[in-house]
Design an enzyme around this catalytic site. Structure first.
Site, PDB file in Angstrom:
ATOM      1  N   ASP A   1       0.852  -1.199   0.000  1.00  0.00           N
ATOM      2  CA  ASP A   1       0.000   0.000   0.000  1.00  0.00           C
ATOM      3  C   ASP A   1       0.887   1.248   0.000  1.00  0.00           C
ATOM      4  O   ASP A   1       0.738   2.126  -0.851  1.00  0.00           O
ATOM      5  CB  ASP A   1      -0.912   0.007   1.234  1.00  0.00           C
TER       6      ASP A   1
ATOM      7  N   ALA B   1      16.236   0.402   0.533  1.00  0.00           N
ATOM      8  CA  ALA B   1      15.341   1.538   0.289  1.00  0.00           C
ATOM      9  C   ALA B   1      14.655   1.327  -1.056  1.00  0.00           C
ATOM     10  O   ALA B   1      15.242   0.748  -1.976  1.00  0.00           O
ATOM     11  CB  ALA B   1      16.151   2.827   0.262  1.00  0.00           C
ATOM     12  N   GLN B   2      13.421   1.800  -1.192  1.00  0.00           N
ATOM     13  CA  GLN B   2      12.699   1.609  -2.450  1.00  0.00           C
ATOM     14  C   GLN B   2      13.476   2.206  -3.630  1.00  0.00           C
ATOM     15  O   GLN B   2      13.491   1.648  -4.722  1.00  0.00           O
ATOM     16  CB  GLN B   2      11.304   2.240  -2.366  1.00  0.00           C
TER      17      GLN B   2
ATOM     18  N   GLU C   1       1.999  -6.175  -5.509  1.00  0.00           N
ATOM     19  CA  GLU C   1       1.704  -5.277  -6.623  1.00  0.00           C
ATOM     20  C   GLU C   1       2.934  -4.521  -7.111  1.00  0.00           C
ATOM     21  O   GLU C   1       3.312  -4.601  -8.285  1.00  0.00           O
ATOM     22  CB  GLU C   1       0.630  -4.278  -6.175  1.00  0.00           C
ATOM     23  N   ASP C   2       3.584  -3.797  -6.187  1.00  0.00           N
ATOM     24  CA  ASP C   2       4.649  -2.915  -6.665  1.00  0.00           C
ATOM     25  C   ASP C   2       5.881  -3.674  -7.126  1.00  0.00           C
ATOM     26  O   ASP C   2       6.477  -3.332  -8.160  1.00  0.00           O
ATOM     27  CB  ASP C   2       5.038  -1.909  -5.562  1.00  0.00           C
TER      28      ASP C   2
HETATM   29  C1  LIG Z   1      12.114  -6.505  -0.650  1.00  0.00           C
HETATM   30  C2  LIG Z   1      12.004  -5.012  -0.746  1.00  0.00           C
HETATM   31  C3  LIG Z   1      10.817  -4.420  -1.105  1.00  0.00           C
HETATM   32  N1  LIG Z   1      10.733  -3.075  -1.198  1.00  0.00           N
HETATM   33  C4  LIG Z   1       9.479  -2.433  -1.587  1.00  0.00           C
HETATM   34  C5  LIG Z   1       9.069  -2.664  -3.019  1.00  0.00           C
HETATM   35  C6  LIG Z   1       7.576  -2.424  -2.926  1.00  0.00           C
HETATM   36  O1  LIG Z   1       7.314  -1.046  -3.039  1.00  0.00           O
HETATM   37  C7  LIG Z   1       7.219  -2.904  -1.525  1.00  0.00           C
HETATM   38  C8  LIG Z   1       6.565  -4.272  -1.529  1.00  0.00           C
HETATM   39  O2  LIG Z   1       5.268  -4.179  -2.017  1.00  0.00           O
HETATM   40  P1  LIG Z   1       4.607  -5.292  -2.924  1.00  0.00           P
HETATM   41  O3  LIG Z   1       5.588  -5.737  -3.897  1.00  0.00           O
HETATM   42  O4  LIG Z   1       3.328  -4.748  -3.472  1.00  0.00           O
HETATM   43  O5  LIG Z   1       4.351  -6.530  -1.960  1.00  0.00           O
HETATM   44  P2  LIG Z   1       3.705  -6.648  -0.477  1.00  0.00           P
HETATM   45  O6  LIG Z   1       3.334  -8.044  -0.285  1.00  0.00           O
HETATM   46  O7  LIG Z   1       4.630  -6.094   0.519  1.00  0.00           O
HETATM   47  O8  LIG Z   1       2.412  -5.760  -0.513  1.00  0.00           O
HETATM   48  C9  LIG Z   1       1.107  -6.282  -0.666  1.00  0.00           C
HETATM   49  O9  LIG Z   1       0.336  -5.656   0.305  1.00  0.00           O
HETATM   50  C10 LIG Z   1      -1.012  -6.063   0.302  1.00  0.00           C
HETATM   51  C11 LIG Z   1      -1.743  -5.361   1.432  1.00  0.00           C
HETATM   52  C12 LIG Z   1      -1.647  -5.750  -1.016  1.00  0.00           C
HETATM   53  O10 LIG Z   1      -2.957  -6.132  -1.039  1.00  0.00           O
HETATM   54  C13 LIG Z   1      -0.878  -6.473  -2.073  1.00  0.00           C
HETATM   55  O11 LIG Z   1      -1.436  -6.194  -3.333  1.00  0.00           O
HETATM   56  C14 LIG Z   1       0.559  -6.036  -2.034  1.00  0.00           C
HETATM   57  O12 LIG Z   1       0.651  -4.709  -2.440  1.00  0.00           O
HETATM   58  O13 LIG Z   1       8.427  -2.961  -0.784  1.00  0.00           O
HETATM   59  C15 LIG Z   1      11.829  -2.267  -0.930  1.00  0.00           C
HETATM   60  O14 LIG Z   1      11.736  -1.029  -1.032  1.00  0.00           O
HETATM   61  N2  LIG Z   1      12.997  -2.854  -0.546  1.00  0.00           N
HETATM   62  C16 LIG Z   1      13.145  -4.192  -0.436  1.00  0.00           C
HETATM   63  O15 LIG Z   1      14.240  -4.673  -0.096  1.00  0.00           O
END
Ligand SMILES: Cc1cn([C@H]2C[C@H](O)[C@@H](COP(=O)(O)OP(=O)(O)O[C@H]3O[C@@H](C)[C@H](O)[C@@H](O)[C@H]3O)O2)c(=O)[nH]c1=O
Length: 367
Positions: free
Chosen positions: A15, A244-245, A263-264
C-alpha cells in the site's frame, strides 16, 4: 494541480510502496503543485524509505509533504485532487472541507488484469454530497490507467547493466561472501526471492540443486527465516538487508529470476525484463487464482510456464518439477526472450502517474 494522497497501511509494504512511488512521480510531473501524502503507519513506510523519521507528524521528502494520518486531522485546506488509495476511507472532516474547495476525489484501485477492469476504469462514482469522484484502475491494457514507470527508467536500467562494476558493488554491499560475489560475476544464477510464507520455496531450492549451474538465492531479511537450512552444495541462500525503495530496482535488474509478490514489486520485475514468478496476495475463496489466470492470459510467460506460476501460487510441490523443466537450457532461453519482449510490449501502456494527472486535468477543466 495540487494533490492529497491518503494511504492506509493494511498489511505488508504494497500500500505504501505504491503510494510513495506514485507521490514522488506526481510531484515530478510538469505543472504539479504541492503534494501531500497522508499515511496512517509510518514505521512500515520507514522500512522502504530510511530518510523518513517515523516520529514526526509532518516532514518534507523528495518534494512531497509527508503527514502522519492520525485522527482527528488538523484543520487543513484540501488540495485540488484527493486520491484515496485502495478505498481507504478519506476522513469525514476532510471530505466536508473538500466540498467547500470543490476538490476532485479519485479512488485509486488495486492492480488487476481481469477483463472487467476496463469497464470500471475512469467511471464516475456518484456522491450524495455533490463531490465529483471517479474510479482509477491501474492495468495491463491501453484502456486502463496503465503501470507506474518513471521517465527514463529503462535507459537507467540499460546503463546500469552495461557497467558490471555496479553489480559487483551492489552484491558486495549486500554482505555476500566474496565466493558468492565472484561466482555470480562468473555466471552463476542469481535468484531474487520475495514471497509470502506459503510459497513452496524449498521446492525452488531443490529444483535449483538439480541444475548444473550453481545459484545464489537472495532473500530479503524477514521474508523467509530459516530457508538457508535447505541450501544445497551449489545452491547458496543469503539473507540480504531490506533496501530503500529507491535502491530496489538494481537488485531485480541483476537477477536472472525474480520471484516477486503483491503489486509494486511485480511492476518493478516487469521493467527488469527477466523471467519472473509472481505470487499474488492471497484472497478469500481463492479470488487471487482467478486474478493470476487473468494475468496469464496477457502472455507474460511462455504457455509452457503457466503451470509453474500456478504451482507457486497454490503452494504445491509440482513447482519443483515445473522449475526443473523451465531451467533446461532451451526452455530457459525461450523464457528469457519471452520476458524481455513482453516487457517491451508493456511500454506501449499508459504510464500511470501521467495518465492519472491527465485524467484529473480533463475533469477539472470541464468543471
Ligand atoms: C524486498 C524489498 C521491497 N521493497 C518495496 C518494493 C515495494 O514497493 C514494496 C513491496 O510491495 P509489494 O511488492 O506490493 O508486496 P507486499 O506483499 O509487501 O504488498 C502487498 O500488500 C497487500 C496489502 C496488497 O494487497 C498487495 O497487493 C501487495 O501490495 O516494498 C523495498 O523497497 N525494498 C526491499 O528490499
Amino acid at each position: 494541480m495540487s494533490y492529497d494522497i491518503f494511504c492506509r497501511v493494511v498489511d505488508n509494504y504494497g500500500d505504501i510502496g505504491v503510494c510513495w512511488r506514485l507521490a514522488r512521480q506526481l510531484a515530478d510531473t510538469p505543472g504539479a503543485g504541492p503534494l501531500r501524502l497522508w499515511v496512517d503507519e509510518l514505521r512500515s513506510f520507514a522500512r522502504i524509505e530510511p530518510r523518513l523519521d517515523p516520529g514526526l507528524a509532518a516532514q518534507s521528502l523528495a518534494g512531497v509533504e509527508v503527514r502522519h494520518w492520525a485522527e482527528p486531522l488538523p484543520d487543513t485546506e484540501p488540495h485540488d485532487v484527493v486520491i484515496e488509495a485502495f478505498a481507504c476511507d478519506t476522513p469525514a472532516s476532510f471530505v466536508a472541507r473538500m466540498r467547500q474547495h470543490r476538490s476532485l476525489w479519485i479512488n485509486l484501485e488495486y492492480l488487476s488484469a481481469e477483463p472487467w477492469v476496463e469497464q470500471c476504469h475512469a467511471l464516475p462514482s456518484l456522491q450524495a454530497n455533490g463531490l465529483r469522484k471517479a474510479f482509477f484502475f491501474p492495468g495491463f491494457t491501453s484502456r486502463t490507467g496503465g503501470l507506474l514507470r518513471e521517465p527514463g527508467l529503462l535507459e537507467e536500467r540499460n546503463r546500469w547493466l552495461a557497467q558490471p562494476e555496479l553489480r559487483a558493488g551492489l552484491l558486495r554491499s549486500l554482505g555476500l561472501p566474496s565466493l558468492a560475489v565472484q561466482g555470480l560475476l562468473d555466471g552463476w544464477r542469481q535468484v531474487f526471492l520475495f514471497c509470502y510464507p506459503e510459497a513452496p520455496a524449498e521446492a525452488l531450492l531443490r529444483a535449483l540443486a538439480r541444475d548444473p549451474r550453481p545459484s545464489v538465492v537472495l532473500v530479503p531479511a524477514g521474508v523467509r527465516p530459516g530457508l538457508a537450512r535447505h541450501a544445497a552444495a551449489h545452491v547458496h541462500v543469503h539473507e540480504i538487508p531490506f533496501l530503500a525503495q529507491t535502491a530496489f530496482d538494481p537488485l531485480l535488474w541483476g537477477s536472472d529470476l525474480n520471484c516477486v509478490r503483491g503489486e509494486d514489486s511485480l511492476v518493478r520485475a516487469i521493467w527488469a525484463g527477466r523471467p519472473l514468478v509472481w505470487q499474488l496476495y492471497r484472497q478469500e475463496e481463492n479470488a487471487h487464482l482467478a486474478k493470476l489466470d487473468a494475468w496469464l492470459e496477457h502472455g507474460p510467460v511462455p504457455d509452457a510456464r503457466r503451470g509453474l506460476l500456478r504451482a507457486w501460487n497454490t503452494g504445491t510441490e509440482d513447482f519443483e518439477q515445473e522449475l526443473e523443466q523451465a531451467l533446461a537450457p532451451d526452455a530457459w532461453r525461450q523464457w528469457q526472450q519471452h520476458a524481455a519482449s513482453w516487457a517491451r510490449g508493456m511500454l506501449a501502456l499508459p504510464e500511470l502517474a501521467g495518465s492519472l494527472a491527465a485524467f484529473c486535468v480533463e475533469i477539472l477543466q470541464t468543471g
